[in-house]
Write an enzyme that holds these catalytic residues in place. Structure first.
Site, PDB file in Angstrom:
ATOM      1  N   CYS A  96      -3.383   6.738  -5.178  1.00  0.00           N
ATOM      2  CA  CYS A  96      -3.102   5.299  -5.091  1.00  0.00           C
ATOM      3  C   CYS A  96      -1.654   4.995  -5.478  1.00  0.00           C
ATOM      4  O   CYS A  96      -1.290   5.094  -6.649  1.00  0.00           O
ATOM      5  CB  CYS A  96      -4.054   4.469  -5.947  1.00  0.00           C
ATOM      6  SG  CYS A  96      -3.882   2.695  -5.682  1.00  0.00           S
ATOM      7  N   CYS A 147       0.861  -1.175   0.000  1.00  0.00           N
ATOM      8  CA  CYS A 147       0.000   0.000   0.000  1.00  0.00           C
ATOM      9  C   CYS A 147       0.898   1.226   0.000  1.00  0.00           C
ATOM     10  O   CYS A 147       1.592   1.482   0.987  1.00  0.00           O
ATOM     11  CB  CYS A 147      -0.918   0.003   1.215  1.00  0.00           C
ATOM     12  SG  CYS A 147      -2.057   1.407   1.236  1.00  0.00           S
TER      13      CYS A 147
END
Length: 310
Positions: free
Chosen positions: A233, A88
């Site tokens: 992202c 992530c």
């Protein structure tokens, strides 16, 4: 009464909840082995930390761990409202910013162990954080027939998680007012991609022209639990760079500015690792802001102690 010490932050609007103490006892082994143990034996802890009533669908959890790799100073396992994540990017930026905020990190370089490989990080004097992500690549280009929409051509790519990336259909504007429409569309796209032989894909990323004249692209990213990413992202930007590199559409070392659906941005670039395999090493830079430091209480008398699970 179990107590879990957490530090909350957001990176470009996307929340991260870093567990610094009180997490589940995962034992030893590699981060991949511990992640599997987390998934199989302690899923209720994941739910308790990030799901309602303590969290929300957009929140990503980050469990701070001892690293298994000798060259890493920290380890982390990421998770969300429905399961575990490989890597992530926004969460790694949040981890670094959170540890710096409480005096556990100073500006400089560090290396972080994750279930899908080691990542490099650098905390800048400005407070920005750069992440050298895991090797990323494009796996396939294809057209998928999406019910009620028609054929959509895009790419399957890896950037620490699996993505299907495509240009937004011409009639679909990437604006916050269209979140519900975009969520429905990308969910249909994911189901079509999965059915067409790519069951590993659990993120869908649509692109369009940016709102800012300083960015190269705006995106909308649907995450595995059907929440959208408020940040640009990190793993999705890494996957995008891999696709651009494969098409010779972005030169090695050239900066790509990725804008999110809410207007935040990451600056990114890449270097080639193996041209014959299409593998790149992406680097992205962004900022996180700490919003809270707290102790979560897991009260066995609470009927929703372990969160509202799906």
């Amino acid at each position: 009464m179990q107590r879990i010490h957490v530090i909350d932050s957001h990176t470009g609007g996307e929340p991260t909840r870093l567990v610094v103490a009180g997490g589940p006892p995962l034992g030893g082994g590699s981060l991949a082995e511990r992640a599997q143990r987390f998934r199989a034996q302690f899923d209720e802890w994941r739910s308790a930390i990030v799901n309602e009533p303590r969290g929300n669908d957009a929140m990503v959890g980050a469990l701070l761990c001892e690293p298994a790799r000798a060259d890493c100073s920290h380890g982390v396992i990421f998770f969300n409202n429905v399961g575990l994540l490989g890597m992530c990017g926004h969460g790694t930026i949040g981890l670094v910013a959170a540890l710096a905020k409480v005096g556990r990190l100073k500006p400089g370089r560090l290396r972080i162990d994750t279930p899908v490989g080691a990542v490099d990080a650098r905390l800048h004097e400005s407070g920005e954080v750069s992440i050298g992500n895991v090797p990323s690549f494009r796996k396939a280009s294809l057209a998928v027939d999406v019910p009620g929409v028609g054929p959509i051509r895009g790419d399957v790519a890896w950037g620490g998680n699996w993505f299907f990336l495509a240009a937004a259909p011409g009639t679909t504007s990437l604006e916050p007012g269209n979140i519900e429409t975009l969520t429905e569309l990308t969910w249909k796209i994911r189901q079509a991609v999965n059915a067409q032989g790519f069951p590993e894909v659990d993120h869908v990323e649509l692109f369009a022209a940016p709102a800012s004249d300083t960015a190269d692209s705006r995106n909308f990213v649907l995450c595995p639990g059907k929440a959208y990413d408020r940040s640009p992202c990190g793993t999705g930007t890494s996957a995008k760079l891999a696709c651009l590199a494969a098409e010779d559409a972005l030169a090695e070392g050239e900066t790509w500015v990725q804008e999110s659906i809410v207007g935040s941005s990451f600056h990114a670039h890449y270097r080639w690792l193996d041209r014959s395999k299409g593998e790149i090493a992406p680097t992205l830079t962004g900022s996180a802001h700490v919003t809270a430091e707290a102790t979560l209480w897991l009260d066995p008398e609470d009927p929703f102690c372990w969160g509202i699970r799906r």
